[in-house]
Motif scaffolding. Structure first.
Motif: not given
Length: 317
Positions: A265-284
């Protein structure tokens, strides 16, 4: 799919094999003279209570099954029964009204829920039993809770092998065949349920990762089927190197075990939307997979990171 699952079920006691289930206070059909609950009912109850630590193993999309049971408030997925069990489609849902295990809707659709009350030590068996009961239930009627199901087929035995595609829902309109035709009382009840549903999204770039907004606090929960030690070692290596975050403002906060798999589980910033995580998650994911493949012993810093992670770990089931 079915053959693999059967190895996960603990052997059934021979004494329950040919004895039909009756009321707990009725005489046991075996002829012992005892009540069923004091004779074969006791063995059947013990069998149902045995824990299957990874109940959805062998199902296509195992991690999404776990997510729908543990993480996601409102979602559906369509499965198909094998020809032996009728060959028809069934809709798997997160939750039904009154925590019903299943419902045979008036339009003929069968819905089976993963988030229910009670149950045995094998959720796969519980859901399979609810589906089979729903098929025998009159259209327009729910399937009420009926206690432990006893021995019988599991989801792995009754479902065809096919992709398990989760459809995220913003509310619970899927409960009804015609949500627009509800009376005012039913509409009010539906609205009340919808108001409790946390906004959630399933990421497309990796498997079984879910963005969830919990009262304004946003999290990423990622269900992984891999060996737990390898996952935690990999995250510990990244954490010690300052690389366990996914995007700016995110923070790895721990993990929990659910249905035999690990969920970081990760906390993300309150302004982070699901779409903002797509490319970073693939890289992670690539970084984590590389870290998980390392076989060298953890360094002191990595061991300290892992110890801190384990202190924040929970087991849901």
């Amino acid at each position: 799919m079915g053959k693999k699952s059967r190895t996960a079920v603990l052997d059934k006691p021979a004494v329950t094999g040919d004895v039909p289930v009756v009321g707990l206070r009725e005489p046991c059909p075996c002829g012992s003279g005892k009540r069923y609950k004091q004779c074969h009912g006791r063995a059947a109850k013990a069998e149902a209570a045995k824990l299957v630590t990874r109940p959805f193993e062998g199902l296509t999309g195992e991690c999404d099954w776990v997510a729908m049971r543990e993480i996601v408030p409102a979602a559906t997925a369509t499965v198909t029964l094998t020809q032996e069990y009728g060959g028809r489609e069934v809709t798997i849902v997160t939750l039904l009204p009154m925590a019903w295990p299943a419902i045979h809707r008036a339009d003929g659709a069968v819905l089976a829920a993963l988030q229910t009350q009670g149950g045995s030590g094998d959720p796969s068996r519980d859901v399979a039993a609810a589906i089979l009961r729903a098929l025998e239930t009159e259209a327009g009627q729910p399937v009420p809770e009926a206690g432990l199901p006893g021995p019988g087929p599991r989801l792995q035995d009754i479902l065809e092998a096919q992709p398990f595609e989760v459809q995220m829902q913003t509310g619970f309109e899927f409960w009804f065949d015609d949500p627009d035709g509800l009376d005012e009382a039913a509409k009010a009840s539906l609205q009340q349920a919808n108001d409790t549903a946390m906004p959630s999204r399933r990421l497309r770039s990796v498997e079984a990762a879910y963005w969830v907004d919990v009262n304004g606090r946003r999290h990423l929960r990622w269900v992984l089927p891999d060996d737990e030690t390898q996952v935690l070692d990999g995250i510990a290596r990244l954490h010690a190197a300052g690389g366990s975050g996914i995007v700016e403002g995110s923070r790895y906060v721990g993990s929990f075990r659910a249905d035999g798999v690990v969920v970081p589980v990760w906390d993300v910033d309150a302004t982070t939307e699901a779409d903002d995580l797509e490319e970073p998650m693939a890289a992670f994911e690539k970084k984590l997979r590389t870290a998980m493949k390392k076989t060298t012993p953890l360094t002191d810093a990595e061991r300290r990171a892992k110890a801190g992670m384990l202190n924040r770990q929970l087991t849901l089931r």
